[in-house]
Design an enzyme around this catalytic site. Structure first.
Site, short mmCIF file in Angstrom:
data_model
loop_
_atom_site.label_atom_id
_atom_site.label_comp_id
_atom_site.label_asym_id
_atom_site.label_seq_id
_atom_site.Cartn_x
_atom_site.Cartn_y
_atom_site.Cartn_z
N HIS A 115 -10.83 1.99 -0.81
CA HIS A 115 -11.04 1.51 0.55
C HIS A 115 -11.77 0.19 0.47
CE1 HIS A 115 -10.69 3.50 4.72
NE2 HIS A 115 -9.53 3.45 4.14
N HIS A 158 0.82 -1.21 0.00
CA HIS A 158 0.00 0.00 0.00
C HIS A 158 0.86 1.27 0.00
CE1 HIS A 158 -3.79 2.12 0.78
NE2 HIS A 158 -3.05 2.93 1.51
#
Lengths: 729, 219
Positions: A91, A45
């Site tokens: 998300h 990430h």
């Protein structure tokens, strides 16, 4: 401090080789806090370790780009000393676990990325993908995600003006929630994250830090000497009220010249923000963790550094400016604490209870992050299927009626009516059109903003799908009359360690890069979300694109609604009746095979430039791009939006009518006009194929002499599906 | 005309209200912070929409107890016109300036859309530019707009002609389709729909502009 065992390393998602790199970077074994910091900074990430080398292939420059990828968000110049700042972010994983909070905090995070740069957020959008409507979880996930996006965006008072929502069984175990925010700033009031000024104070503002969202919450607590906090949900909880206060307080402080640098605390909170600020500024950061505002007692340095509590920012102030800054944050009832200072060591040094608990050289932490060249395998090309490969419908009107009520094409009003899309008083293009349009407050300018992607094309041919996703957003913006300027993206893929998935990623990037270059439409920010897989089942490759364009005078714009009765309908672009990978093929023939429609980028540009010109000169009175479902769906959209019917009369040039009407050939638009000769003339000059295909009017869509359907009936089936689906308990 | 807009933490239609007032009334309103305990000499008080205090506890409940509200209530009782829009309506009921309460929408979801309203009376300084019985379009955007009052209160409201606007197609389950009400003296109006969002054609319509024109005419 317990020793770092191979198990602890593995639990932090690091492989032995990566651990060796850490020891090498540190010149010694890290302690647990240091290991935690490395693990998040070197996570997929934060480090983009599988994607970095490929992302470099994307064009990021244009004369109007002020800041490309690398900062919190990208920035483009929109004239008159103003800039648009925007980004899209995923998300996905949290939204699948806890849809309301997952989606809400996704919105909160992307808003912070934008206002941390000095912009007032003016529009939110999203790109949502759910599993099959028949899947038992889909209803719950959809309703939770929509409520979460609305709950957050409505409260902070930023209109949610557009988005997309598709369904496919490939998302059954991994839904996608991608959120985009666009903000406006003055070009001389933009804030960056590079810390500067040795000795300057480092300030923490916003909410207090708790144990929520700590990375490694799954680790055995014994190894940290902590108790059973690991059961705490790893999904953070959003507080849009605090976010709203944070926006106002930050913008109030930004109006002064007290801030040197500012960064929001997103993923990996205090860690990523302090590391980013220090490394970008090529300075060191020293933090005294005892001064971090804490919501819970007994938090360890590890927990504080890895907490993902929401609504927090880190900033560096000019010396002596703390009192005026503090007064602003106090007025807004927000925490304000001096928690450290800028140093010349180029190390991140953390103190806790009088001891140094971490001392990490920032250079190696950032520069030595893994950068993998993962094996990638090209997706096998599929055959181009001609119209004859697909069955003709009983009647085109019946096929249209059926298509308009399919999940992907059905009206998403049920969703966007739960979002306040009018707050701020500048929404002049509401959801449901090609792009949302918001005025730049107090000016004649407006931004046209859209999100789009066609994952079924990307799966069948990643390069073509990548091209198409970019081109589709360019088309959406063009159809309003706006000039497309730049994009952000959210690259959602499966496990990059599988060559076929990595090949999808590399292919999509290649196609995107080509389209961006051909259309002068660079990438200025983005986000990569990998490992979207459950039980080895990957999602469809989904490079969601968020595009932004500008109308220099919003009086000159078009909407998809027919403007009046008796106007001529003109189709712009070439139609060959490409049904492979079309919704007609999938929904009516039950087929998901064949090559997707090719995108001809030079025709794309020619067609779009012509259409935009026709809108700006007022020749085109309404406009809609032709996308999923094909021409007849586009015409039906325009009819439903205006409650005006149409009589079609067209030359299909040897293409079977169902292929002409439902084929998804690219680069096409439907416009209406009162001056068809002028349109055809201009098209001929520009080398664009344009043909008159009908006239607006009446209450019926007359497809042929024997085949028609009322606009009211179309509206009923189109609007009916989602509310009816969601009404089932 | 000397208007003021009260700003609470997480008011979010304060700017929209100010823009509408300035555009239609030609005068920039004072923006008054909720924590102020004094209020300058003004002749119109607007409580804007938004999520004051995050809608925590109960919509409008905390805002109704902000320092400035003591002065707002006093002014209202002395005849100063007070306009509460959306969250502002919720604040006014919580502050006791208007009867009844706003509950969660009957369908339990936030709803943002244009709604057709019937102007029940043009006998007020807020509605004088409309015709009684006229149908106008405003926008709603709320999660708690379901107007409730007990039977006795509702009877009184109806008998006194305190209903200002009624929905033609009730979007939230409000009793008697009530979208907005006056106090008995008609110097206080609370309504869920947003007139300030409908002040120009580009926004989808300009029916809301006439509320501000009405105020200009009477102040």
């Amino acid at each position: 401090m317990s020793a770092i065992t191979p198990e602890i390393v593995a639990e932090h998602g690091l492989n032995p080789d990566e651990y060796d790199r850490i020891v090498n970077a540190m010149g010694r074994e890290p302690n647990i806090t240091e290991l935690g910091i490395f693990s998040v900074m070197w996570s997929e990430h934060c480090s983009y370790k599988s994607s970095r080398r490929h992302l470099r292939k994307l064009p990021t420059e244009a004369p109007w780009v002020i800041c490309g990828p690398g900062e919190n968000a990208g920035i483009i110049d929109i004239g008159d000393g103003q800039a648009a700042i925007f980004k899209m972010e995923s998300h996905n994983h949290p939204s699948f676990i806890e849809p309301y909070q997952g989606a809400a905090t996704g919105v909160g995070g992307i808003l912070r990325d934008v206002f941390t740069m000095g912009a007032r957020p003016v529009a939110n959008l999203n790109a949502l993908r759910f599993g099959s409507p028949d899947h038992p979880k889909t209803r719950h996930l959809l309703s939770g995600v929509v409520a979460g996006i609305g709950g957050y965006g409505n409260c902070v008072g930023v209109p949610t003006i557009g988005g997309e929502c598709d369904f496919h069984p490939a998302y059954n175990g991994n839904i996608l929630v991608n959120a985009m925010t666009v903000g406006i700033a003055d070009t001389d009031k933009i804030f960056y994250s590079a810390a500067a000024g040795i000795g300057n104070p480092v300030i923490y503002v916003g909410s207090k830090t708790g144990r929520d969202g700590i990375h490694g919450a799954t680790m055995a607590s014994a190894e940290f000497g902590e108790n059973s906090e690991e059961k705490r949900p790893t999904v953070q909880v959003g507080d849009p009220f605090t976010e709203k206060l944070l926006i106002e307080a930050c913008l109030e402080l930004m109006a002064t010249d007290a801030i040197v640098a500012i960064q929001d605390m997103g993923a990996a909170g205090l860690t990523s923000s302090s590391v980013e600020m220090g490394s970008k500024g090529e300075v060191g950061i020293e933090l005294d963790l005892d001064n971090v505002p804490q919501r819970e007692t007994g938090m360890t340095p590890y927990e504080m550094m890895l907490s993902e509590s929401q609504e927090r920012m880190l900033m560096v102030l000019k010396p002596g400016r703390e009192p005026e800054a503090m007064a602003i944050f106090r007025k807004w009832d927000l925490d304000f604490a001096v928690i450290g200072k800028v140093t010349d060591t180029r190390h991140l040094v953390l103190k806790h209870k009088g001891e140094i608990v971490a001392d990490i050289p920032l250079g190696p932490l950032v520069d030595d992050a893994p950068n993998y060249d993962r094996p990638h395998e090209e997706t096998e090309k599929q055959d181009v299927l001609g119209p004859d490969s697909f069955t003709a419908p009983e009647s085109n009107a019946d096929a249209l009626r059926e298509l308009l009520a399919t999940p992907d094409l059905a009206s998403k009003r049920w969703i966007w009516q739960q979002y306040d899309h009018m707050v701020m008083g500048d929404t002049i293009g509401r959801p449901g059109g090609d792009a949302g349009v918001v005025r730049v407050h107090g000016t004649q300018k407006a931004l046209a903003i859209t999100t789009d992607c066609t994952p079924r094309y990307c799966k069948a041919d990643p390069v073509e799908g990548g091209r198409q996703a970019v081109a589709e957003t360019w088309r959406n913006i063009t159809a309003t009359g706006a000039i497309p300027l730049a994009i952000t993206n959210c690259l959602n893929f499966g496990n990059p360690e599988k060559p076929i998935i990595m090949g999808q990623f590399v292919g999509c990037i290649e196609g995107m890069a080509e389209a961006c270059l051909a259309l002068d439409y660079p990438v200025i920010s983005g986000n990569v979300s990998l490992y979207n897989e459950t039980n080895g089942q990957a999602i469809l490759p989904t490079p969601a694109i968020g595009g932004v364009g500008i109308l220099t005078n919003y009086e000159q714009r078009a909407s998809i609604a027919f403007a009046a009765e008796g106007e001529t309908i003109v189709l712009i672009g070439d139609t060959e009746g490409h049904l492979g990978q079309s919704l007609y093929a999938r929904e009516l023939c039950g087929r998901e095979d064949g090559a997707p429609p090719p995108v001809n980028l030079s025709a794309e540009r020619r067609n779009g430039d012509l259409v935009r010109g026709l809108i700006l000169t007022g020749v085109a009175t309404s406009c809609h791009d032709v996308s999923g479902g094909g021409l007849l769906v586009a015409i039906a959209d325009m009819a439903m939006a205006s409650r005006i019917g149409a009589v079609l009369d067209y030359d299909r040039g040897g293409v079977p009518s169902y292929a002409f009407l439902f084929g998804e050939d690219q680069g096409r638009y439907v416009i209406t006009t009162n001056s068809p000769e002028l349109v055809l003339e201009q098209a001929a000059v520009d080398g664009v194929n344009a043909s008159v295909i009908g006239v607006t009017g009446g209450a019926t869509l007359k497809i042929s002499e024997f085949d028609s359907i009322s606009v009211a009936e179309l509206t009923q089936v189109h609007e009916g599906w989602l509310p009816a689906y969601m009404a089932i308990p | 005309m000397k208007p003021a807009v009260i700003v609470f933490p997480a008011s979010n239609c304060d700017r929209d209200a100010a823009v509408a007032i300035e555009k239609i009334c030609g005068v920039k309103p004072l923006m008054v912070w909720h924590g102020d305990s004094t209020l300058p000499d003004v002749d119109l008080i607007v409580i804007p929409g938004g999520f004051s205090f995050g809608d925590y506890l109960r919509c409008g409940a905390m805002a109704a107890r902000s320092p400035v509200m003591r002065e707002v209530v006093a002014r209202a009782n002395n005849g100063t016109p007070v306009l509460g829009i959306c969250n502002g309506f919720q604040v006014l009921t919580e502050a006791g300036l208007l009867p009844g309460a706003l509950m969660m929408n009957a369908h339990l979801k936030f709803v943002c859309k244009d709604v057709a309203l019937k102007v029940e009376s043009n006998q007020s300084m807020f509605t004088s530019a409309y015709q009684t019985g006229e149908i106008v379009t405003y926008t709603v955007a709320h999660h708690e707009g379901n107007y409730f009052a007990d039977d006795a209160t509702l009877d009184q409201i109806e008998q006194n002609g305190q209903v200002a606007f009624r929905y033609l197609d009730n979007p939230n389950g409000a009793r008697n389709d009530i979208a907005g009400i006056f106090n008995k003296e008609r110097n206080v109006l609370g309504l869920m729909p947003h007139p300030e969002r409908m002040i120009e054609r580009d926004l989808g319509g300009d029916d809301g502009a006439r509320m501000f024109e009405s105020l200009v005419a009477s102040l």
